[in-house]
Motif scaffolding. Structure first.
Motif, PDB file in Angstrom:
ATOM      1  N   THR A   1      -9.834  -8.268   0.003  1.00 26.63           N
ATOM      2  CA  THR A   1      -8.382  -8.476  -0.062  1.00 26.63           C
ATOM      3  C   THR A   1      -7.656  -7.402   0.745  1.00 26.63           C
ATOM      4  OG1 THR A   1      -8.600  -9.481  -2.239  1.00 26.63           O
ATOM      5  CG2 THR A   1      -6.417  -8.688  -1.637  1.00 26.63           C
ATOM      6  N   SER A   2      -8.104  -6.166   0.648  1.00 28.04           N
ATOM      7  CA  SER A   2      -7.491  -5.074   1.408  1.00 28.04           C
ATOM      8  C   SER A   2      -7.659  -5.283   2.914  1.00 28.04           C
ATOM      9  CB  SER A   2      -8.110  -3.736   1.014  1.00 28.04           C
ATOM     10  OG  SER A   2      -7.851  -3.456  -0.318  1.00 28.04           O
TER      11      SER A   2
ATOM     12  N   GLU B   1      -5.270  -8.008   4.051  1.00 28.48           N
ATOM     13  CA  GLU B   1      -3.894  -7.504   4.110  1.00 28.48           C
ATOM     14  C   GLU B   1      -3.701  -6.617   5.327  1.00 28.48           C
ATOM     15  OE1 GLU B   1       0.078  -7.030   3.189  1.00 28.48           O
ATOM     16  OE2 GLU B   1      -1.362  -8.468   2.376  1.00 28.48           O
TER      17      GLU B   1
ATOM     18  N   THR C   1      -3.436  -8.851   8.318  1.00 28.12           N
ATOM     19  CA  THR C   1      -2.141  -9.522   8.342  1.00 28.12           C
ATOM     20  C   THR C   1      -1.060  -8.584   8.848  1.00 28.12           C
ATOM     21  OG1 THR C   1      -2.764 -10.956   6.513  1.00 28.12           O
ATOM     22  CG2 THR C   1      -0.419 -10.692   6.909  1.00 28.12           C
ATOM     23  N   ARG C   2      -1.043  -7.362   8.332  1.00 27.38           N
ATOM     24  CA  ARG C   2      -0.011  -6.412   8.743  1.00 27.38           C
ATOM     25  C   ARG C   2      -0.188  -5.948  10.185  1.00 27.38           C
ATOM     26  NH1 ARG C   2       2.310  -2.921   3.806  1.00 27.38           N
ATOM     27  NH2 ARG C   2       2.432  -4.625   2.320  1.00 27.38           N
TER      28      ARG C   2
END
Length: 95
Positions: free
Chosen positions: A69-70, A73, A76-77
């Protein structure tokens, strides 16, 4: 150094991933390739950088899910055109 990394880290993890994919192909199962490559990447990074074997290709644990998940993210960022996490009003809605 390179030979050791190939033998102990990249080679072993890649061969295991290939074995897993071949078994799924023989059974006619669909495989989520993004998840498989993410698991392979996590195993390689864990062994190469932290000297830790996540065994993410064989085990599904909360730790592996949290790392995955990290990483998603972070991706995505890093690739998002609108940095919504920097807009003060949106920070209250979106973490």
């Amino acid at each position: 150094y390179l030979e050791v990394m190939l033998d102990r880290v990249f080679g072993a993890s890649t061969l295991f991933a290939c074995t897993k994919l071949e078994a799924a192909a023989e059974r006619g199962e669909a495989v989520n390739m993004e998840a498989t490559f993410s698991q392979l990447t996590l195993d390689v990074i864990g062994k190469a950088v932290f000297n830790y074997d996540f065994n993410s290709l064989t085990t599904d644990s909360p730790l592996i899910q949290a790392v995955y998940t990290s990483l998603k993210e972070t991706e995505t960022r890093a690739t998002d055109l609108l940095p919504y996490w920097k807009i003060p009003l949106l920070c209250k809605v979106v973490p």
